[in-house]
Design a protein around this motif. Sequence first.
Motif, PDB file in Angstrom:
ATOM      1  N   GLU A   1       7.614   8.720  -6.472  1.00 58.51           N
ATOM      2  CA  GLU A   1       6.875   9.590  -5.570  1.00 58.51           C
ATOM      3  C   GLU A   1       5.728   8.845  -4.899  1.00 58.51           C
ATOM      4  N   SER A   2       5.082   7.973  -5.658  1.00 59.71           N
ATOM      5  CA  SER A   2       3.997   7.156  -5.097  1.00 59.71           C
ATOM      6  C   SER A   2       4.522   6.216  -4.032  1.00 59.71           C
ATOM      7  N   LYS A   3       5.679   5.611  -4.315  1.00 61.56           N
ATOM      8  CA  LYS A   3       6.289   4.714  -3.320  1.00 61.56           C
ATOM      9  C   LYS A   3       6.639   5.487  -2.055  1.00 61.56           C
ATOM     10  N   GLY A   4       7.226   6.667  -2.240  1.00 61.61           N
ATOM     11  CA  GLY A   4       7.602   7.472  -1.077  1.00 61.61           C
ATOM     12  C   GLY A   4       6.401   7.871  -0.251  1.00 61.61           C
ATOM     13  N   ALA A   5       5.316   8.239  -0.924  1.00 65.02           N
ATOM     14  CA  ALA A   5       4.109   8.620  -0.209  1.00 65.02           C
ATOM     15  C   ALA A   5       3.524   7.435   0.544  1.00 65.02           C
TER      16      ALA A   5
ATOM     17  N   ARG B   1       5.215   4.851   1.732  1.00 69.73           N
ATOM     18  CA  ARG B   1       6.067   4.584   2.890  1.00 69.73           C
ATOM     19  C   ARG B   1       5.804   5.592   4.000  1.00 69.73           C
ATOM     20  N   ALA B   2       5.647   6.845   3.614  1.00 74.63           N
ATOM     21  CA  ALA B   2       5.383   7.869   4.628  1.00 74.63           C
ATOM     22  C   ALA B   2       4.064   7.632   5.328  1.00 74.63           C
ATOM     23  N   ALA B   3       3.066   7.187   4.575  1.00 78.21           N
ATOM     24  CA  ALA B   3       1.748   6.933   5.163  1.00 78.21           C
ATOM     25  C   ALA B   3       1.792   5.730   6.103  1.00 78.21           C
TER      26      ALA B   3
END
Length: 489
Positions: free
Chosen positions: A480-484, A486-488
């Motif tokens: 989830e941290s990685k996804g956040a 990447r989204a940022a």
Amino acid sequence: MAEVSNATQSATQSATPADSVADVLVIGGGNAALCAALMAREAGASVLLLESAPREWRGGNSQHTRNLRCMHDAPQDVLVDAYPEEEYWQDLLKVTGGITNEPLARLVIRASSTCRPWMRKHGVHFQPPLSGALHVARTNAFFMGGGKALVNAYYRSAEALGVQIRYETPVDRIEMDGTRFVAAYSGAQRFAARACVLAAGGFESNRAWLREAWGQNERGEWPADNFLIRGTRFNEGVLLKHMIEAGADAIGDPSQSHCVAIDARAPLYDGGICTRIDCVSLGVVVNRDAERFYDEGEDFWPKRYAIWGRLVAQQPDQIGYSIIDSKAVGRFMPPVFPGVQANTLPELARQLGLPEARFVETVQRYNAACRVGTFDHTTLDDCHTEHLQPPKTHWALPLDAPPFFGYALRPGITFTYLGLKVNAHAQVHFGGEPSANLYVAGEMMAGNVLGKGYTAGVGMSIGTAFGRIAGTQAARAAFESKGAARAAA
């Protein structure tokens, strides 16, 4: 990456601290830590495990274990009959005196019914219980080769899966951003990660903390000074103390622990199971004044053995003496050291340094109170005492068949129960708020389930259940941290 050599490890530690070393950082090297590391790696996360001990002493207290208490509704491979959830819960409720979190305890109980296939997948083998332990064949699954074999199997599997392992790396502090984990420190070395599992054990090998927890008794003694550490010498509670001081919610009484009566000749650390004296229920136990002080036959030994360390700790000089006669020989798992042997009670008293007349009187009074029915050490039989305080409720046979044997007993601490408060996701809490990426497993949170007391194999059940939960949750948080991120971007 497989195990890091000492040379490479030293070079790495002297290098510039890494910005990020893994998705999931696991701190600790015993059963709970290994279960967490394996589950996180199976979920696809990169994992770094930090073990404070050198390689040859890896595994924490898990290396001294031998079985896992398992719920099962029907016979299963090495487990006979059935041990349903409600009976397991009642056993736990009895030994803890109700000082337990029922939802978390039941989570552990249910998880114990499904973990063995996963354990086998990672190289753990099971065997029928050994002679002297048949009374737990229904409730406990025994590891082939004991806890050391289990630990080694998990390390082999972790290395094969690419878990990075660093030995001799004790973590002394954690960097947080509010309730979020940022990094861990071992001296000057910084280990950043997207999520972290704390599984670094209790504080049983920290003598100063034990002294503080137990205090001074009415006789002016510091009981903890006479404790032996049945478990690992590396559990000093440094990280546990740091987390509590940093605001993590704590649970448990610091004076409560898995405290067993062990042979007084045992080493100061790492004596393990072979130093336990298992003949208590087959005879009588006296203190230094040759007086009995508790019911030796209260219940089955696996349910009551862990109360005897605390009982001995409450006696003068923190010492007791387990006394049997020849009828008991062959009915219990023999300890590593032979007992003191004598052909008469007065001679045994002299060899043990006990007051002779008082000792003989205590044994004779016990013998006269015995009401012998049908002796059966595998059941709660009808052999008991009458008009004797304290009574002996079961397995009361007169001590009248020489030679007689005596074992001096000391309190042996396996692990302490003070820990960090958790929920069903193994999250560490700060002021009641669960952290989004910091988890805890094993002895660092066992006090949620074990407020006091113990029953054989439940520590491994807790470590396995919460280790697996923590590893799974940490991997999820890392993703989830990685996804956040990447989204940022």
